[in-house]
Write a protein that holds these residues in place. Structure first.
Motif, PDB file in Angstrom:
ATOM      1  N   UNK A 391       0.810  -1.230   0.000  1.00  0.00           N
ATOM      2  CA  UNK A 391       0.000   0.000   0.000  1.00  0.00           C
ATOM      3  C   UNK A 391       0.840   1.276   0.000  1.00  0.00           C
ATOM      4  N   UNK A 392       2.062   1.181   0.527  1.00  0.00           N
ATOM      5  CA  UNK A 392       2.916   2.379   0.623  1.00  0.00           C
ATOM      6  C   UNK A 392       3.734   2.586  -0.645  1.00  0.00           C
ATOM      7  N   UNK A 393       4.396   1.518  -1.099  1.00  0.00           N
ATOM      8  CA  UNK A 393       5.325   1.632  -2.234  1.00  0.00           C
ATOM      9  C   UNK A 393       4.824   0.978  -3.513  1.00  0.00           C
ATOM     10  N   UNK A 394       3.588   0.497  -3.501  1.00  0.00           N
ATOM     11  CA  UNK A 394       3.026  -0.095  -4.701  1.00  0.00           C
ATOM     12  C   UNK A 394       3.670  -1.433  -5.039  1.00  0.00           C
ATOM     13  N   UNK A 395       3.811  -1.687  -6.321  1.00  0.00           N
ATOM     14  CA  UNK A 395       4.334  -2.967  -6.771  1.00  0.00           C
ATOM     15  C   UNK A 395       5.789  -3.172  -6.351  1.00  0.00           C
ATOM     16  N   UNK A 396       6.534  -2.088  -6.172  1.00  0.00           N
ATOM     17  CA  UNK A 396       7.907  -2.195  -5.680  1.00  0.00           C
ATOM     18  C   UNK A 396       7.934  -2.766  -4.265  1.00  0.00           C
ATOM     19  N   UNK A 397       6.987  -2.360  -3.447  1.00  0.00           N
ATOM     20  CA  UNK A 397       6.889  -2.899  -2.094  1.00  0.00           C
ATOM     21  C   UNK A 397       6.605  -4.385  -2.104  1.00  0.00           C
ATOM     22  N   UNK A 398       5.778  -4.839  -3.051  1.00  0.00           N
ATOM     23  CA  UNK A 398       5.487  -6.277  -3.169  1.00  0.00           C
ATOM     24  C   UNK A 398       6.739  -7.048  -3.540  1.00  0.00           C
ATOM     25  N   UNK A 399       7.547  -6.483  -4.434  1.00  0.00           N
ATOM     26  CA  UNK A 399       8.797  -7.139  -4.846  1.00  0.00           C
ATOM     27  C   UNK A 399       9.793  -7.205  -3.691  1.00  0.00           C
ATOM     28  N   UNK A 400       9.888  -6.119  -2.923  1.00  0.00           N
ATOM     29  CA  UNK A 400      10.800  -6.096  -1.773  1.00  0.00           C
ATOM     30  C   UNK A 400      10.375  -7.127  -0.736  1.00  0.00           C
ATOM     31  N   UNK A 401       9.073  -7.225  -0.481  1.00  0.00           N
ATOM     32  CA  UNK A 401       8.559  -8.199   0.484  1.00  0.00           C
ATOM     33  C   UNK A 401       8.917  -9.623   0.060  1.00  0.00           C
ATOM     34  N   UNK A 402       8.742  -9.923  -1.213  1.00  0.00           N
ATOM     35  CA  UNK A 402       9.076 -11.253  -1.727  1.00  0.00           C
ATOM     36  C   UNK A 402      10.567 -11.528  -1.607  1.00  0.00           C
ATOM     37  N   UNK A 403      11.375 -10.533  -1.944  1.00  0.00           N
ATOM     38  CA  UNK A 403      12.833 -10.704  -1.903  1.00  0.00           C
ATOM     39  C   UNK A 403      13.323 -10.969  -0.477  1.00  0.00           C
ATOM     40  N   UNK A 404      12.812 -10.220   0.476  1.00  0.00           N
ATOM     41  CA  UNK A 404      13.214 -10.407   1.878  1.00  0.00           C
ATOM     42  C   UNK A 404      12.802 -11.786   2.376  1.00  0.00           C
ATOM     43  N   UNK A 405      11.601 -12.201   2.035  1.00  0.00           N
ATOM     44  CA  UNK A 405      11.102 -13.507   2.487  1.00  0.00           C
ATOM     45  C   UNK A 405      11.935 -14.648   1.901  1.00  0.00           C
ATOM     46  N   UNK A 406      12.270 -14.569   0.612  1.00  0.00           N
ATOM     47  CA  UNK A 406      13.096 -15.600  -0.022  1.00  0.00           C
ATOM     48  C   UNK A 406      14.454 -15.697   0.659  1.00  0.00           C
ATOM     49  N   UNK A 407      15.083 -14.549   0.890  1.00  0.00           N
ATOM     50  CA  UNK A 407      16.402 -14.529   1.521  1.00  0.00           C
ATOM     51  C   UNK A 407      16.342 -15.069   2.938  1.00  0.00           C
ATOM     52  N   UNK A 408      15.321 -14.671   3.689  1.00  0.00           N
ATOM     53  CA  UNK A 408      15.163 -15.140   5.069  1.00  0.00           C
ATOM     54  C   UNK A 408      15.012 -16.651   5.129  1.00  0.00           C
ATOM     55  N   UNK A 409      14.183 -17.184   4.256  1.00  0.00           N
ATOM     56  CA  UNK A 409      13.929 -18.617   4.228  1.00  0.00           C
ATOM     57  C   UNK A 409      15.207 -19.411   3.992  1.00  0.00           C
ATOM     58  N   UNK A 410      16.018 -18.980   3.033  1.00  0.00           N
ATOM     59  CA  UNK A 410      17.218 -19.740   2.685  1.00  0.00           C
ATOM     60  C   UNK A 410      18.335 -19.585   3.711  1.00  0.00           C
ATOM     61  N   UNK A 411      18.465 -18.410   4.301  1.00  0.00           N
ATOM     62  CA  UNK A 411      19.497 -18.211   5.315  1.00  0.00           C
ATOM     63  C   UNK A 411      19.194 -19.039   6.559  1.00  0.00           C
ATOM     64  N   UNK A 412      17.920 -19.100   6.953  1.00  0.00           N
ATOM     65  CA  UNK A 412      17.549 -19.928   8.111  1.00  0.00           C
ATOM     66  C   UNK A 412      17.782 -21.409   7.823  1.00  0.00           C
TER      67      UNK A 412
END
Length: 434
Positions: A391-412
């Motif tokens: 809602x704040x950054x539009x589609x860029x915010x959705x991409x950032x959310x996905x990127x952070x989640x992918x990285x978090x999952x693999x590092x853990x």
């Protein structure tokens, strides 16, 4: 030269050959997927492609749910049974998995068909999405079964056939059909996808079962469910990480921006196709090595494969980060605006590659519950960040959310591999015997 050394060299030569074959086949699969995206983007336009990709992401998510975590269970059971030629275990594992998944996926396909209009209007505020969802809903059954057949082929080390069924046939047949018949509506593309998955299932069943020997041993329902239930949660959360960005974006941004995100995400996956290619070869070997308590060899293979994957993926991620405008522009008018999305998602996929085959290492060694725990964190992270940032950054915010989640999952998952198996997959400087 001693017999032991000769056997090791022979095994490494076989692994190298299988990896090269898998890499080549995965490259073809990546090209096929790229061609399909190009055809859809150019023939449907950004708005039509946005509706199709949104419907496809829903089908992919529901299909993953329908498979009940049996994807990796099939690879694990078949991979462990193959060295001992326990054909009965292999046959009954695949039979039972397909039976369960077919029943669940068929039921959910019916639910999606009759709730399509409600979902389109109330959840995504896109009434035109309803017709697309109805026509693509049979694809849930087709995608579920063809994926399980592909996993069975992978578990029995028939890598080219596995990749052919999972990616190449579906994408090429779909792309050729859309191009030849000049399909220009998302509804027609959705119907074409459903038909293509059914045809691929028929072909895949012939490839797998026509060459499968019979055996007396069987896998029990209890053993099957004990393995797949934790993995079911993993798969659901992994799919949440992968698709939640598009789902949430579908409710907040235009159809054109959804198309940009979908295309950027599909293109960014080219960074990790090396990971997929190597995983196709090593996953069943991990299962066999762990069962035979060959932990040193398991570590060597894991670290060596990480080196190979990092080396081969660097050029791909560099291109995507340096010239994203050009790459996105290839998909047609209206897509170049997603250049920054491609950069964000490509970097997250590179993190995925750098951590190595951590998910398969945990799964093939019987640590499904540990992998489940990582997924139970990364999935909600993707949803929460998506709801906050979009809602704040539009589609860029959705991409950032996905990127952070992918990285978090693999590092853990990498941390858990180190804790449970005793080695760090990113320790590429470490001397190995491979």
């Amino acid at each position: 030269m001693s017999l032991t050394i000769m056997m090791k060299l022979s095994g490494r030569r076989e692994l190298l050959i299988q990896t090269i074959i898998s890499f080549f086949c995965r490259a073809l699969a990546a090209i096929a997927a790229l061609i399909t995206s190009l055809v859809i983007g150019r023939q449907l336009g950004a708005e039509g492609a946005g509706l199709y990709f949104l419907a496809f992401s829903i089908v992919s998510f529901v299909s993953a749910f329908s498979r009940l975590g049996l994807d990796n269970t099939i690879v694990r059971f078949c991979g462990a049974a193959l060295p001992e030629r326990n054909w009965g275990i292999i046959r009954t594992t695949v039979y039972k998995a397909i039976l369960i998944s077919s029943l669940v996926s068929f039921s959910l396909a019916i639910v999606l068909y009759y709730s399509a209009d409600l979902l389109a209007e109330s959840l995504f505020q896109k009434s035109e999405l309803g017709a697309v969802l109805k026509l693509i809903s049979p694809g849930i059954v087709g995608l579920s079964v063809l994926t399980l057949i592909s996993m069975a082929l992978q578990g029995t080390r028939r890598i080219p056939a596995s990749i052919l069924i999972q990616t190449i046939v579906v994408n090429l047949v779909l792309a050729i059909g859309l191009y030849i018949y000049s399909v220009s509506s998302p509804e027609s593309a959705a119907l074409a996808y459903s038909i293509t998955t059914v045809l691929t299932v028929i072909f895949g069943c012939y490839l797998f079962f026509s060459n499968l020997e019979r055996g007396s041993q069987v896998v029990s329902w209890q053993a099957l469910f004990k393995s797949c239930m934790p993995l079911w949660i993993v798969v659901i959360m992994q799919q949440t990480v992968q698709w939640s960005g598009q789902f949430i974006a579908g409710s907040f941004v235009s159809t054109e921006e959804v198309a940009q995100l979908a295309v950027a995400q599909r293109t960014a996956l080219l960074v990790s196709f090396v990971l997929m290619a190597v995983n196709m070869v090593v996953a069943p070997r991990y299962a066999a090595m762990f069962k035979q308590a060959k932990m040193a060899e398991l570590e060597d293979m894991a670290i060596t494969s990480t080196r190979i994957m990092i080396f081969l993926s660097i050029p791909v991620v560099t291109i995507m980060v340096v010239i994203p405008d050009y790459i996105m522009g290839l998909f047609g008018e209206g897509f170049s605006g997603g250049a920054s999305l491609l950069q964000i998602l490509a970097v997250s996929q590179f993190v995925n590659v750098m951590t190595g085959s951590v998910a398969y290492l945990l799964t093939m060694s019987g640590h499904e519950k540990e992998l489940r725990n990582t997924a139970l964190i990364s999935g909600p992270v993707a949803i929460v960040l998506g709801l906050v940032l979009t809602p704040i950054y539009g589609v860029t915010g959705a991409a950032i959310a996905t990127a952070i989640a992918i990285s978090t999952q693999n590092i853990m998952a990498m941390w858990l591999v180190n804790k449970r198996l005793g080695f760090n997959t990113m320790a590429i400087w470490k001397k190995t015997n491979c």
